[in-house]
Design an enzyme around this catalytic site. Sequence first.
Site, PDB file in Angstrom:
ATOM      1  N   HIS A  42       0.886  -1.175   0.000  1.00 25.69           N
ATOM      2  CA  HIS A  42       0.000   0.000   0.000  1.00 25.69           C
ATOM      3  C   HIS A  42       0.925   1.226   0.000  1.00 25.69           C
ATOM      4  O   HIS A  42       1.141   1.851   1.033  1.00 25.69           O
ATOM      5  CB  HIS A  42      -0.906  -0.001   1.215  1.00 25.69           C
ATOM      6  CG  HIS A  42      -1.843  -1.166   1.273  1.00 25.69           C
ATOM      7  ND1 HIS A  42      -1.423  -2.451   1.539  1.00 25.69           N
ATOM      8  CD2 HIS A  42      -3.187  -1.246   1.103  1.00 25.69           C
ATOM      9  CE1 HIS A  42      -2.472  -3.252   1.519  1.00 25.69           C
ATOM     10  NE2 HIS A  42      -3.554  -2.551   1.266  1.00 25.69           N
ATOM     11  N   SER A 100       6.885   5.785   2.507  1.00 19.98           N
ATOM     12  CA  SER A 100       7.660   4.553   2.659  1.00 19.98           C
ATOM     13  C   SER A 100       8.439   4.189   1.389  1.00 19.98           C
ATOM     14  O   SER A 100       9.580   3.717   1.493  1.00 19.98           O
ATOM     15  CB  SER A 100       6.761   3.397   3.124  1.00 19.98           C
ATOM     16  OG  SER A 100       5.596   3.304   2.331  1.00 19.98           O
ATOM     17  N   GLU A 118      -0.019   0.092  -5.596  1.00 25.46           N
ATOM     18  CA  GLU A 118      -0.901   1.161  -5.116  1.00 25.46           C
ATOM     19  C   GLU A 118      -2.143   1.148  -6.000  1.00 25.46           C
ATOM     20  O   GLU A 118      -2.036   1.073  -7.218  1.00 25.46           O
ATOM     21  CB  GLU A 118      -0.174   2.509  -5.172  1.00 25.46           C
ATOM     22  CG  GLU A 118      -1.040   3.731  -4.983  1.00 25.46           C
ATOM     23  CD  GLU A 118      -1.805   3.767  -3.658  1.00 25.46           C
ATOM     24  OE1 GLU A 118      -1.206   3.527  -2.590  1.00 25.46           O
ATOM     25  OE2 GLU A 118      -3.014   4.044  -3.697  1.00 25.46           O
ATOM     26  N   ASP A 143      -3.813  -4.327  -6.642  1.00 23.44           N
ATOM     27  CA  ASP A 143      -4.254  -4.560  -5.265  1.00 23.44           C
ATOM     28  C   ASP A 143      -3.093  -5.177  -4.467  1.00 23.44           C
ATOM     29  O   ASP A 143      -2.513  -6.185  -4.877  1.00 23.44           O
ATOM     30  CB  ASP A 143      -5.457  -5.512  -5.307  1.00 23.44           C
ATOM     31  CG  ASP A 143      -5.980  -5.798  -3.922  1.00 23.44           C
ATOM     32  OD1 ASP A 143      -7.098  -5.368  -3.615  1.00 23.44           O
ATOM     33  OD2 ASP A 143      -5.266  -6.446  -3.111  1.00 23.44           O
ATOM     34  N   GLY A 144      -2.794  -4.560  -3.341  1.00 21.70           N
ATOM     35  CA  GLY A 144      -1.653  -5.002  -2.542  1.00 21.70           C
ATOM     36  C   GLY A 144      -1.807  -6.404  -1.983  1.00 21.70           C
ATOM     37  O   GLY A 144      -0.812  -7.119  -1.810  1.00 21.70           O
ATOM     38  N   ASP A 164       0.577  -1.557   4.785  1.00 19.77           N
ATOM     39  CA  ASP A 164       0.218  -0.293   5.434  1.00 19.77           C
ATOM     40  C   ASP A 164      -1.088   0.231   4.834  1.00 19.77           C
ATOM     41  O   ASP A 164      -1.110   1.284   4.191  1.00 19.77           O
ATOM     42  CB  ASP A 164       1.378   0.706   5.215  1.00 19.77           C
ATOM     43  CG  ASP A 164       1.116   2.041   5.871  1.00 19.77           C
ATOM     44  OD1 ASP A 164       0.328   2.104   6.833  1.00 19.77           O
ATOM     45  OD2 ASP A 164       1.707   3.036   5.409  1.00 19.77           O
TER      46      ASP A 164
HETATM   47  N1  SAM Z   1       2.811   3.264   2.923  1.00 20.81           N
HETATM   48  C1  SAM Z   1       2.646   4.686   2.666  1.00 20.81           C
HETATM   49  C2  SAM Z   1       3.718   5.455   3.416  1.00 20.81           C
HETATM   50  O1  SAM Z   1       4.126   5.013   4.503  1.00 20.81           O
HETATM   51  O2  SAM Z   1       4.175   6.473   2.905  1.00 20.81           O
HETATM   52  C3  SAM Z   1       1.273   5.187   3.041  1.00 20.81           C
HETATM   53  C4  SAM Z   1       0.151   4.355   2.559  1.00 20.81           C
HETATM   54  S1  SAM Z   1      -1.453   4.926   2.954  1.00 20.81           S
HETATM   55  C5  SAM Z   1      -1.569   4.665   4.669  1.00 20.81           C
HETATM   56  C6  SAM Z   1      -2.444   3.628   2.302  1.00 20.81           C
HETATM   57  C7  SAM Z   1      -2.487   3.586   0.783  1.00 20.81           C
HETATM   58  O3  SAM Z   1      -3.103   2.361   0.367  1.00 20.81           O
HETATM   59  C8  SAM Z   1      -3.310   4.684   0.130  1.00 20.81           C
HETATM   60  O4  SAM Z   1      -2.496   5.383  -0.774  1.00 20.81           O
HETATM   61  C9  SAM Z   1      -4.440   3.945  -0.616  1.00 20.81           C
HETATM   62  O5  SAM Z   1      -4.783   4.546  -1.844  1.00 20.81           O
HETATM   63  C10 SAM Z   1      -3.815   2.591  -0.831  1.00 20.81           C
HETATM   64  N2  SAM Z   1      -4.734   1.440  -0.980  1.00 20.81           N
HETATM   65  C11 SAM Z   1      -5.954   1.243  -0.426  1.00 20.81           C
HETATM   66  N3  SAM Z   1      -6.383  -0.009  -0.692  1.00 20.81           N
HETATM   67  C12 SAM Z   1      -5.406  -0.611  -1.421  1.00 20.81           C
HETATM   68  C13 SAM Z   1      -5.239  -1.919  -1.966  1.00 20.81           C
HETATM   69  N4  SAM Z   1      -6.180  -2.871  -1.811  1.00 20.81           N
HETATM   70  N5  SAM Z   1      -4.094  -2.203  -2.615  1.00 20.81           N
HETATM   71  C14 SAM Z   1      -3.128  -1.261  -2.781  1.00 20.81           C
HETATM   72  N6  SAM Z   1      -3.227  -0.010  -2.283  1.00 20.81           N
HETATM   73  C15 SAM Z   1      -4.354   0.315  -1.614  1.00 20.81           C
END
Ligand code: SAM
Length: 281
Positions: A42, A100, A118, A143-144, A164
Amino acid sequence: MLGYRHAFHAGNFADVFKHALLTQLIRALRRKDKPFRLLDTHAGAGRYDLLSAPARKNREFAGGIGRLWNRKDLGPELADYVEQVRALNAGGELREYPGSPRLARALLRPGDRLLLTELHPADHAALAVEFAGDRQVAVHHADGYEALTRFLPPPERRGLVLLDPAYELKDEFARLLEAVQVIHRRWASGMAAIWYPIRDRAPSLRFQRTLGELEIPAILCAELALYPDDGPPGLRGCGMIVINPPWRLDETLDRLLPELLDRLRVGDFGETRLEWLAPAP
Ligand code: SAM
């Protein structure tokens, strides 16, 4: 459905906690010469402009990285993390914050690899620009959770998965439990780190209890809370679950967590917690 934008929260106390710990996990991987792979499921946008309208809306970074930025008396682990943020701010003024992906990229050696997924189209587009032409970084609009079956185990056989998510979905903890089992089945020796928010404590405590019952060894839980459970609603604190933590991470966190609390404290209240949910074999 994807309403969450990390740009509003970049560099806040939860990011400081998460990224200070992440720095330590990657430092531990660097202790051996063999290359490693990081999977950031994520990933967000990669880096954040703290002068942008979203970041300035509630100025959350002021209570996070802003509290550490000018300090000259940080312990070695926090100083290491702040140094990574400094590297992005050449003028000496805090203007940009590494998410991150940017933080992880700065800590890769020439043979190491970073894989980012992402789902949000705008954040994915920003990531793709950020790492365009970088042969050590792969960016996927995906999808993560699905990435785990697609990309694990990595050819390097050593490394870390960072999970995350945004916790917008009611079943996020259930998805994470499933993810932990997928990671364990496919890559039992890999390290995994899962960040989680502490608002209402019940869901994260249930998550931890279930994790401890999965018969997966070596699960460490670290928490930092800045606000009491009966305080105003919102983010009271956050935690990180680390599966297969590096040797002596618990000793490092035993120093780092109290220091984080000391630097980020907002009132009289403050709590840290460090607990093995499942012992190392
Ligand atoms: N890891 C990042 C950092 O530390 O800089 C912050 C991530 S943020 C908390 C969560 C991210 O997950 C968002 O950008 C959101 O768009 C993305 N997201 C939500 N559901 C997701 C999924 N199923 N797969 C991948 N990304 C997803």
